[in-house]
Design an enzyme around this catalytic site. Structure first.
Site, PDB file in Angstrom:
ATOM      1  N   TYR A   1      -9.204   5.854   7.374  1.00 57.75           N
ATOM      2  CA  TYR A   1      -9.291   6.284   8.780  1.00 57.75           C
ATOM      3  C   TYR A   1     -10.328   7.400   8.820  1.00 57.75           C
ATOM      4  O   TYR A   1     -10.139   8.455   8.212  1.00 57.75           O
ATOM      5  CB  TYR A   1      -7.947   6.822   9.272  1.00 57.75           C
ATOM      6  CG  TYR A   1      -6.864   5.774   9.420  1.00 57.75           C
ATOM      7  CD1 TYR A   1      -6.168   5.307   8.308  1.00 57.75           C
ATOM      8  CD2 TYR A   1      -6.536   5.264  10.666  1.00 57.75           C
ATOM      9  CE1 TYR A   1      -5.168   4.345   8.449  1.00 57.75           C
ATOM     10  CE2 TYR A   1      -5.538   4.308  10.809  1.00 57.75           C
ATOM     11  CZ  TYR A   1      -4.863   3.855   9.705  1.00 57.75           C
ATOM     12  OH  TYR A   1      -3.876   2.898   9.846  1.00 57.75           O
TER      13      TYR A   1
ATOM     14  N   PRO B   1      -3.796   1.307  18.859  1.00 58.72           N
ATOM     15  CA  PRO B   1      -3.600   0.685  17.538  1.00 58.72           C
ATOM     16  C   PRO B   1      -3.745   1.646  16.358  1.00 58.72           C
ATOM     17  O   PRO B   1      -3.441   1.291  15.235  1.00 58.72           O
ATOM     18  CB  PRO B   1      -4.688  -0.382  17.488  1.00 58.72           C
ATOM     19  CG  PRO B   1      -5.729   0.080  18.444  1.00 58.72           C
ATOM     20  CD  PRO B   1      -5.001   0.825  19.522  1.00 58.72           C
TER      21      PRO B   1
ATOM     22  N   HIS C   1       0.844  -1.203   0.000  1.00 59.08           N
ATOM     23  CA  HIS C   1       0.000   0.000   0.000  1.00 59.08           C
ATOM     24  C   HIS C   1       0.873   1.244   0.000  1.00 59.08           C
ATOM     25  O   HIS C   1       1.722   1.394   0.879  1.00 59.08           O
ATOM     26  CB  HIS C   1      -0.920   0.015   1.224  1.00 59.08           C
ATOM     27  CG  HIS C   1      -2.130  -0.852   1.087  1.00 59.08           C
ATOM     28  ND1 HIS C   1      -3.272  -0.657   1.839  1.00 59.08           N
ATOM     29  CD2 HIS C   1      -2.375  -1.918   0.286  1.00 59.08           C
ATOM     30  CE1 HIS C   1      -4.179  -1.552   1.487  1.00 59.08           C
ATOM     31  NE2 HIS C   1      -3.657  -2.348   0.546  1.00 59.08           N
TER      32      HIS C   1
ATOM     33  N   TYR D   1       4.095   7.182   9.523  1.00 60.58           N
ATOM     34  CA  TYR D   1       3.252   6.029   9.227  1.00 60.58           C
ATOM     35  C   TYR D   1       4.070   4.905   8.575  1.00 60.58           C
ATOM     36  O   TYR D   1       3.922   3.736   8.944  1.00 60.58           O
ATOM     37  CB  TYR D   1       2.105   6.439   8.302  1.00 60.58           C
ATOM     38  CG  TYR D   1       1.000   5.388   8.209  1.00 60.58           C
ATOM     39  CD1 TYR D   1       1.016   4.436   7.190  1.00 60.58           C
ATOM     40  CD2 TYR D   1      -0.035   5.358   9.135  1.00 60.58           C
ATOM     41  CE1 TYR D   1       0.013   3.478   7.097  1.00 60.58           C
ATOM     42  CE2 TYR D   1      -1.046   4.399   9.043  1.00 60.58           C
ATOM     43  CZ  TYR D   1      -1.011   3.470   8.028  1.00 60.58           C
ATOM     44  OH  TYR D   1      -1.999   2.505   7.932  1.00 60.58           O
TER      45      TYR D   1
ATOM     46  N   LYS E   1       1.477   0.632  15.146  1.00 61.31           N
ATOM     47  CA  LYS E   1       2.896   0.597  15.491  1.00 61.31           C
ATOM     48  C   LYS E   1       3.298  -0.566  16.391  1.00 61.31           C
ATOM     49  O   LYS E   1       4.493  -0.797  16.600  1.00 61.31           O
ATOM     50  CB  LYS E   1       3.295   1.922  16.172  1.00 61.31           C
ATOM     51  CG  LYS E   1       3.279   3.101  15.224  1.00 61.31           C
ATOM     52  CD  LYS E   1       4.249   2.895  14.068  1.00 61.31           C
ATOM     53  CE  LYS E   1       4.037   3.890  12.937  1.00 61.31           C
ATOM     54  NZ  LYS E   1       4.718   3.461  11.711  1.00 61.31           N
TER      55      LYS E   1
HETATM   56  C1  PHB Z   1      -5.840  -3.732  11.155  1.00 63.99           C
HETATM   57  O1  PHB Z   1      -5.905  -4.090   9.951  1.00 63.99           O
HETATM   58  O2  PHB Z   1      -6.180  -4.478  12.105  1.00 63.99           O
HETATM   59  C2  PHB Z   1      -5.328  -2.349  11.463  1.00 63.99           C
HETATM   60  C3  PHB Z   1      -4.822  -1.581  10.418  1.00 63.99           C
HETATM   61  C4  PHB Z   1      -4.351  -0.299  10.681  1.00 63.99           C
HETATM   62  C5  PHB Z   1      -4.393   0.193  11.982  1.00 63.99           C
HETATM   63  C6  PHB Z   1      -4.902  -0.594  13.030  1.00 63.99           C
HETATM   64  C7  PHB Z   1      -5.378  -1.866  12.765  1.00 63.99           C
HETATM   65  O3  PHB Z   1      -3.951   1.460  12.223  1.00 63.99           O
END
Ligand code: PHB
Ligand code: APR
Length: 390
Positions: free
Chosen positions: A201, A293, A72, A385, A297
């Protein structure tokens, strides 16, 4: 039994450390409380920084990742009913992240360790650490009802937030830094195609939501929920309805729903225990720190801790130098705190806080508006990120 490094915990940190040590000819034994299958049953996030992928490449446990992982080079921030793409590759000079479930990383490392006849004791009960303040530490544990002793030169505490390693350190020797967030994440795993080819997000008036994935046919979704929320209060239908309300109309319309195959609530906290070294005991991964989460990280910090610890132990065992182990905690914490900052910042930006004042709401809105209007601000987000350098 004797080994050079006793590793407590067969999660990503312990397994990756074990494979790096094996490659350097340094012997290790992993003591894991749970069964092999239990460890692999855990559902965990899977956004891998290039540094993490590089370590898996180094130990030769990345072929499935490269075959099945999704590269990605961007993700969307959604607020005010509008999606804004953060172009990771353009903003970081070509860097990207790889979407590959942590469970699969764990499986690949476990399989490789078994193939190389690495010693892992599953269902090791009552693990206890001894004499790590001296030069002859040892670990005791119960296997098949028999108490056994593992003599070693070093103990690597890779046993997570609830493990025995940090708990074995006198409280007076630890400095704890913690923030508990006034909300949790309700997560659903479903065998439905993701709503978008990249992650979204979202920060809506009703709260945060995240649209993620494990593959082109398996999606992972989260919505911010109250701290006291109970999973059994959330039917699949109620979850999908609430998720739609937190998305823009086009995404809500495009959302493909289906039966959940996993549904759970996770609390959000920032946590750091300092230092990360106590004599011959070294903490790595969740045993030493926790991040919310939001910034994905957790796994990546476990990997960078292991990178620093492996370098330190190689100096100790191969070059007979204490310099690396003496510097380990400071080196690891420097990167840990930068990731803690980023995770706290993104969590603060994207969630609705129950006690938020009208002023704080406007500041949060201004922060979002500024972020997507400034190449410099987006570049700062992007470089964190994809992962800061080791
Ligand atoms: C996930 O796919 O579980 C996931 C992806 C990105 C994040 C947190 C969890 O920032
Ligand atoms: N004795 C032996 N093993 C233990 C003990 C104990 N007393 N306590 C815990 N363990 C094991 C757990 O069963 C688990 O398999 O230690 C392992 C720790 O693994 P993780 O919790 O996954 O921690 P870590 O390897 O640091 O990886 C961090 O995992 O939980 C996610 O979000 C976290 O992505 C982050 C990553």
């Amino acid at each position: 039994m004797r080994t050079q490094v006793a590793i407590i915990g067969a999660g990503p940190a312990g397994l990756l450390l074990g494979q790096l040590l094996h490659q350097a000819g340094i012997d290790s034994v992993i003591l894991e409380r749970r069964s092999h299958d239990y460890v692999l049953s855990r559902i965990r996030a899977g956004v891998l920084e290039q540094g993490t992928v590089g370590l898996l490449d180094k130990v030769g446990a990345s072929s499935r990742l490269h075959a099945e992982g999704l590269s990605h080079d961007g993700f969307d921030l959604l607020f005010g009913q509008k999606r804004h793409r953060i172009a990771l590759d353009r903003l970081t000079g070509g860097k990207h992240v790889t979407i590959y479930g942590q469970t699969e990383v764990t499986r690949d490392l476990m399989d490789q360790r078994a193939a190389q006849n690495g010693k892992t004791v599953f269902e090791a009960g009552d693990v206890a650490l001894h004499d790590f303040g001296g030069t002859s530490p040892f670990v005791t544990y119960v296997e098949d009802g028999i108490t056994r002793r593992l003599d070693c030169d070093v103990i690597a505490g890779c046993d997570g937030y609830h493990g025995v390693s940090r708990a074995s350190v006198p409280a007076s020797a630890l400095d704890i830094f913690e923030r508990i967030y006034p909300f949790g994440w309700l997560g659903v795993l479903a065998d439905v195609p993701p709503v978008s080819h990249e992650l979204i997000y979202a920060r809506g008036e009703r709260g945060f939501a995240l649209c993620s994935m494990r593959s082109g046919t398996r999606s992972r979704y989260y919505i911010q929920c109250d701290q006291g929320e109970r999973v059994d209060a959330w039917s699949d239908e109620r979850f999908w309805d609430e998720l739609r309300r937190r998305l823009d109309p086009a995404s809500a319309e495009a959302l493909v729903t289906g039966p959940s195959i996993e549904k759970s609530i996770a609390p959000l906290r920032s946590f750091v225990a300092e230092p990360m070294r106590f004599g011959r005991l070294f903490l790595a991964g969740d045993a030493a720190h926790i991040v919310p989460p939001t910034g994905a990280k957790g796994l990546n910090l476990a990997a960078s801790d292991v990178h620093y610890l492996f370098e330190a132990l190689t100096e100790f065992f191969v070059e007979r130098s204490q310099a690396g182990i003496d510097a380990y905690s400071q080196r690891a914490l420097a990167r840990v705190w930068k990731a803690e900052r980023f995770s706290w910042w993104l969590t603060s930006l994207m969630h609705v806080f129950p006690e938020q004042s009208p002023f704080e709401q406007r500041i949060q809105q201004a922060e979002l508006d500024y972020l997507v209007s400034s190449q410099h601000a987006m570049a700062a987000l992007a470089e964190n990120y994809v992962g800061l350098p080791y």
